[in-house]
Scaffold this active site. Structure first.
Site, PDB file in Angstrom:
ATOM      1  N   HIS A 210       1.482   1.161  -8.136  1.00 46.04           N
ATOM      2  CA  HIS A 210       2.939   1.154  -8.285  1.00 46.04           C
ATOM      3  C   HIS A 210       3.302  -0.007  -9.201  1.00 46.04           C
ATOM      4  O   HIS A 210       3.109  -1.164  -8.839  1.00 46.04           O
ATOM      5  CB  HIS A 210       3.573   0.971  -6.897  1.00 46.04           C
ATOM      6  CG  HIS A 210       5.071   1.052  -6.896  1.00 46.04           C
ATOM      7  ND1 HIS A 210       5.800   1.042  -5.731  1.00 46.04           N
ATOM      8  CD2 HIS A 210       5.982   1.123  -7.900  1.00 46.04           C
ATOM      9  CE1 HIS A 210       7.086   1.111  -6.014  1.00 46.04           C
ATOM     10  NE2 HIS A 210       7.219   1.155  -7.325  1.00 46.04           N
TER      11      HIS A 210
ATOM     12  N   ARG B 183       5.880  -2.101 -10.253  1.00 40.64           N
ATOM     13  CA  ARG B 183       7.244  -2.434  -9.824  1.00 40.64           C
ATOM     14  C   ARG B 183       8.000  -3.193 -10.906  1.00 40.64           C
ATOM     15  O   ARG B 183       7.392  -3.869 -11.730  1.00 40.64           O
ATOM     16  CB  ARG B 183       7.202  -3.290  -8.556  1.00 40.64           C
ATOM     17  CG  ARG B 183       7.002  -2.472  -7.306  1.00 40.64           C
ATOM     18  CD  ARG B 183       7.076  -3.343  -6.053  1.00 40.64           C
ATOM     19  NE  ARG B 183       7.177  -2.510  -4.876  1.00 40.64           N
ATOM     20  CZ  ARG B 183       8.331  -2.124  -4.319  1.00 40.64           C
ATOM     21  NH1 ARG B 183       9.474  -2.531  -4.811  1.00 40.64           N
ATOM     22  NH2 ARG B 183       8.328  -1.352  -3.256  1.00 40.64           N
TER      23      ARG B 183
ATOM     24  N   GLU C 214       2.904   5.212  -9.817  1.00 41.26           N
ATOM     25  CA  GLU C 214       4.188   5.239  -9.087  1.00 41.26           C
ATOM     26  C   GLU C 214       5.166   4.364  -9.839  1.00 41.26           C
ATOM     27  O   GLU C 214       4.834   3.233 -10.204  1.00 41.26           O
ATOM     28  CB  GLU C 214       4.020   4.664  -7.680  1.00 41.26           C
ATOM     29  CG  GLU C 214       3.279   5.550  -6.727  1.00 41.26           C
ATOM     30  CD  GLU C 214       3.148   4.892  -5.358  1.00 41.26           C
ATOM     31  OE1 GLU C 214       3.785   3.853  -5.115  1.00 41.26           O
ATOM     32  OE2 GLU C 214       2.372   5.399  -4.556  1.00 41.26           O
TER      33      GLU C 214
ATOM     34  N   ARG D  59       5.270  -7.430  -8.938  1.00 37.76           N
ATOM     35  CA  ARG D  59       4.758  -8.310  -7.877  1.00 37.76           C
ATOM     36  C   ARG D  59       3.278  -8.083  -7.582  1.00 37.76           C
ATOM     37  O   ARG D  59       2.624  -8.940  -7.028  1.00 37.76           O
ATOM     38  CB  ARG D  59       5.582  -8.164  -6.597  1.00 37.76           C
ATOM     39  CG  ARG D  59       5.422  -6.851  -5.911  1.00 37.76           C
ATOM     40  CD  ARG D  59       6.129  -6.834  -4.576  1.00 37.76           C
ATOM     41  NE  ARG D  59       7.566  -6.699  -4.740  1.00 37.76           N
ATOM     42  CZ  ARG D  59       8.358  -6.137  -3.814  1.00 37.76           C
ATOM     43  NH1 ARG D  59       7.842  -5.714  -2.684  1.00 37.76           N
ATOM     44  NH2 ARG D  59       9.655  -6.008  -4.007  1.00 37.76           N
ATOM     45  N   HIS D  60       2.770  -6.890  -7.890  1.00 36.55           N
ATOM     46  CA  HIS D  60       1.321  -6.696  -7.699  1.00 36.55           C
ATOM     47  C   HIS D  60       0.668  -6.181  -8.990  1.00 36.55           C
ATOM     48  O   HIS D  60       0.119  -6.969  -9.741  1.00 36.55           O
ATOM     49  CB  HIS D  60       0.965  -5.861  -6.460  1.00 36.55           C
ATOM     50  CG  HIS D  60       1.918  -4.763  -6.116  1.00 36.55           C
ATOM     51  ND1 HIS D  60       2.182  -3.721  -6.948  1.00 36.55           N
ATOM     52  CD2 HIS D  60       2.671  -4.548  -4.997  1.00 36.55           C
ATOM     53  CE1 HIS D  60       3.045  -2.903  -6.364  1.00 36.55           C
ATOM     54  NE2 HIS D  60       3.368  -3.374  -5.184  1.00 36.55           N
TER      55      HIS D  60
ATOM     56  N   THR E  70       8.144  -2.652   0.895  1.00 33.52           N
ATOM     57  CA  THR E  70       7.442  -1.477   0.384  1.00 33.52           C
ATOM     58  C   THR E  70       8.483  -0.377   0.203  1.00 33.52           C
ATOM     59  O   THR E  70       9.649  -0.569   0.551  1.00 33.52           O
ATOM     60  CB  THR E  70       6.301  -1.044   1.341  1.00 33.52           C
ATOM     61  OG1 THR E  70       5.648   0.105   0.805  1.00 33.52           O
ATOM     62  CG2 THR E  70       6.820  -0.722   2.733  1.00 33.52           C
ATOM     63  N   THR E  71       8.082   0.760  -0.362  1.00 35.66           N
ATOM     64  CA  THR E  71       9.047   1.838  -0.625  1.00 35.66           C
ATOM     65  C   THR E  71       9.600   2.370   0.701  1.00 35.66           C
ATOM     66  O   THR E  71       8.885   3.050   1.436  1.00 35.66           O
ATOM     67  CB  THR E  71       8.365   2.969  -1.427  1.00 35.66           C
ATOM     68  OG1 THR E  71       7.591   2.376  -2.462  1.00 35.66           O
ATOM     69  CG2 THR E  71       9.387   3.889  -2.034  1.00 35.66           C
TER      70      THR E  71
ATOM     71  N   HIS F 116       2.390   7.351   2.881  1.00 35.09           N
ATOM     72  CA  HIS F 116       3.112   6.151   3.324  1.00 35.09           C
ATOM     73  C   HIS F 116       2.921   5.915   4.817  1.00 35.09           C
ATOM     74  O   HIS F 116       3.295   6.751   5.630  1.00 35.09           O
ATOM     75  CB  HIS F 116       4.613   6.176   3.004  1.00 35.09           C
ATOM     76  CG  HIS F 116       5.160   4.786   2.836  1.00 35.09           C
ATOM     77  ND1 HIS F 116       5.372   3.945   3.897  1.00 35.09           N
ATOM     78  CD2 HIS F 116       5.476   4.079   1.732  1.00 35.09           C
ATOM     79  CE1 HIS F 116       5.817   2.788   3.443  1.00 35.09           C
ATOM     80  NE2 HIS F 116       5.888   2.826   2.133  1.00 35.09           N
TER      81      HIS F 116
ATOM     82  N   GLY G 112      -2.804   3.522   1.115  1.00 38.53           N
ATOM     83  CA  GLY G 112      -3.116   2.208   0.576  1.00 38.53           C
ATOM     84  C   GLY G 112      -3.375   1.156   1.623  1.00 38.53           C
ATOM     85  O   GLY G 112      -4.519   0.784   1.909  1.00 38.53           O
TER      86      GLY G 112
ATOM     87  N   GLU H 133       5.920  14.443  -3.129  1.00 40.98           N
ATOM     88  CA  GLU H 133       5.102  13.709  -2.156  1.00 40.98           C
ATOM     89  C   GLU H 133       6.022  13.435  -0.978  1.00 40.98           C
ATOM     90  O   GLU H 133       7.056  12.767  -1.130  1.00 40.98           O
ATOM     91  CB  GLU H 133       4.568  12.393  -2.746  1.00 40.98           C
ATOM     92  CG  GLU H 133       3.751  11.616  -1.720  1.00 40.98           C
ATOM     93  CD  GLU H 133       3.014  10.412  -2.309  1.00 40.98           C
ATOM     94  OE1 GLU H 133       2.578  10.470  -3.470  1.00 40.98           O
ATOM     95  OE2 GLU H 133       2.896   9.404  -1.586  1.00 40.98           O
TER      96      GLU H 133
ATOM     97  N   HIS I 280      -2.539  -3.465  -3.056  1.00 34.47           N
ATOM     98  CA  HIS I 280      -2.756  -4.653  -2.213  1.00 34.47           C
ATOM     99  C   HIS I 280      -3.919  -5.514  -2.704  1.00 34.47           C
ATOM    100  O   HIS I 280      -3.973  -6.706  -2.414  1.00 34.47           O
ATOM    101  CB  HIS I 280      -2.914  -4.257  -0.747  1.00 34.47           C
ATOM    102  CG  HIS I 280      -1.637  -3.709  -0.197  1.00 34.47           C
ATOM    103  ND1 HIS I 280      -0.550  -4.502   0.088  1.00 34.47           N
ATOM    104  CD2 HIS I 280      -1.249  -2.438   0.057  1.00 34.47           C
ATOM    105  CE1 HIS I 280       0.451  -3.738   0.503  1.00 34.47           C
ATOM    106  NE2 HIS I 280       0.046  -2.489   0.495  1.00 34.47           N
TER     107      HIS I 280
ATOM    108  N   ASN J 236      -4.326   3.930  -2.961  1.00 30.19           N
ATOM    109  CA  ASN J 236      -3.384   2.985  -3.571  1.00 30.19           C
ATOM    110  C   ASN J 236      -3.981   1.574  -3.486  1.00 30.19           C
ATOM    111  O   ASN J 236      -4.243   1.074  -2.390  1.00 30.19           O
ATOM    112  CB  ASN J 236      -2.043   3.064  -2.821  1.00 30.19           C
ATOM    113  CG  ASN J 236      -1.003   2.148  -3.437  1.00 30.19           C
ATOM    114  OD1 ASN J 236      -1.306   1.008  -3.779  1.00 30.19           O
ATOM    115  ND2 ASN J 236       0.215   2.627  -3.568  1.00 30.19           N
TER     116      ASN J 236
HETATM  117  N1  PXP Z   1       2.953   6.909  -1.533  1.00 24.44           N
HETATM  118  C1  PXP Z   1       3.967   6.202  -2.095  1.00 24.44           C
HETATM  119  C2  PXP Z   1       4.921   6.923  -2.966  1.00 24.44           C
HETATM  120  C3  PXP Z   1       4.101   4.818  -1.861  1.00 24.44           C
HETATM  121  O1  PXP Z   1       5.114   4.141  -2.417  1.00 24.44           O
HETATM  122  C4  PXP Z   1       3.130   4.172  -1.074  1.00 24.44           C
HETATM  123  C5  PXP Z   1       3.219   2.694  -0.848  1.00 24.44           C
HETATM  124  O2  PXP Z   1       3.069   2.017  -2.059  1.00 24.44           O
HETATM  125  C6  PXP Z   1       2.092   4.940  -0.532  1.00 24.44           C
HETATM  126  C7  PXP Z   1       2.035   6.305  -0.759  1.00 24.44           C
HETATM  127  C8  PXP Z   1       1.011   4.324   0.294  1.00 24.44           C
HETATM  128  O3  PXP Z   1       1.549   3.788   1.465  1.00 24.44           O
HETATM  129  P1  PXP Z   1       0.635   2.889   2.409  1.00 24.44           P
HETATM  130  O4  PXP Z   1       0.290   1.663   1.626  1.00 24.44           O
HETATM  131  O5  PXP Z   1       1.513   2.610   3.576  1.00 24.44           O
HETATM  132  O6  PXP Z   1      -0.570   3.691   2.734  1.00 24.44           O
END
Ligand code: PXP
Length: 236
Positions: A42, A44, A69, A48-49, A99-100, A190, A212, A150, A9, A6
């Site tokens: 993602h 959004r 996403e 924002r990103h 974050t989610t 996540h 990510g 997921e 960032h 991901n």
């Molecule tokens: N999977 C999903 C569905 C997410 O929303 C995120 C965060 O954007 C991630 C994975 C990755 O999470 P992390 O950035 O904490 O690794």
């Protein structure tokens, strides 16, 4: 197990100055070169990103897979059907969250989720539902037409190294086993880190991890020393 990286960032850092650096496409290509099996962004509601044109560009340039996403809104569905990413991961979205935070609520609105998933699947997109490791959500997900779930590993990640870790790990194991029994393929992600990711090997059903923040954080420290040396050499 496959790795989806991901890169949101990178876009956050880029947007901090409003220019093109660090370049998101370059980041995606580096991840692919390093062995990433897919790239996740993602889009959004507040952008924002990652921005809309990033998604279109990534789809054109990636050699692996684009995993988009997104929330379950008409706007996002239209974008997905325009871009046609290889995969879409449906996530809940709250404007004020960093974050989610939690998984998607599927069980109490099965028909809505099913109707949202159908056009995406019909367009050839592989659809995944980001859900908490909860049997009611897994069962509902298996009735939506989505091919994947997921599993949200946030609670496991937060509990890692505490008395709660084993409970959260068991929740993930049970949810993955149930999903597989019901014909779903299983990804997870996540909050996973270099420290806590090893336990994902205990879940044989897992196909791919989406990671990510910790990869980008690691990359900063891996490159910071060289970056300072490079600048210093131009100055002294
Ligand atoms: N999977 C999903 C569905 C997410 O929303 C995120 C965060 O954007 C991630 C994975 C990755 O999470 P992390 O950035 O904490 O690794």
């Amino acid at each position: 197990m496959l790795l989806g990286v991901n890169i949101d960032h990178i876009a956050t850092l880029r947007n901090a100055r409003g220019g093109l650096e660090p370049n998101l496409i370059q980041a995606a290509l580096i991840c692919e070169k390093a062995g990433a099996d897919g790239i996740t962004v993602h889009l959004r509601e507040d952008r924002r990103h990652t921005k809309d044109n990033d998604v279109f560009e990534l789809k054109n340039i990636l050699k692996t897979r684009l995993n988009l996403e997104m929330a379950l809104t008409d706007e996002m569905q239209k974008i997905a059907l325009d871009v046609l990413p290889e995969c879409v991961c449906l996530v809940p979205e709250k404007r004020e969250e960093v974050t989610t935070e939690g998984g998607l609520e599927v069980a109490s609105r099965l028909e809505f989720v099913r109707d949202f998933v159908q056009p995406l699947v019909n367009a050839g997109i592989v659809v995944s539902l980001f859900i908490d490791p909860d049997s009611a959500q897994v069962e509902a997900a298996s009735k939506t037409g989505a091919q994947f779930i997921e599993l949200h590993t946030g609670r496991y990640s937060n509990a890692y190294g505490t008395a709660q870790e084993e409970i959260e790990m068991n929740n993930l194991k049970q949810a993955a086993a149930l999903a597989s029994k019901l014909g779903l393929k299983v990804n997870a992600g996540h909050g996973l880190t270099y420290e806590n990711v090893h336990r994902m090997h205990e879940i044989p059903e897992l196909v791919e991890l989406n990671i990510g923040h910790n990869i980008i954080a690691h990359a900063v420290f891996d490159g910071l020393e060289k970056a300072v040396k490079d600048m210093k050499s131009l100055i002294v």
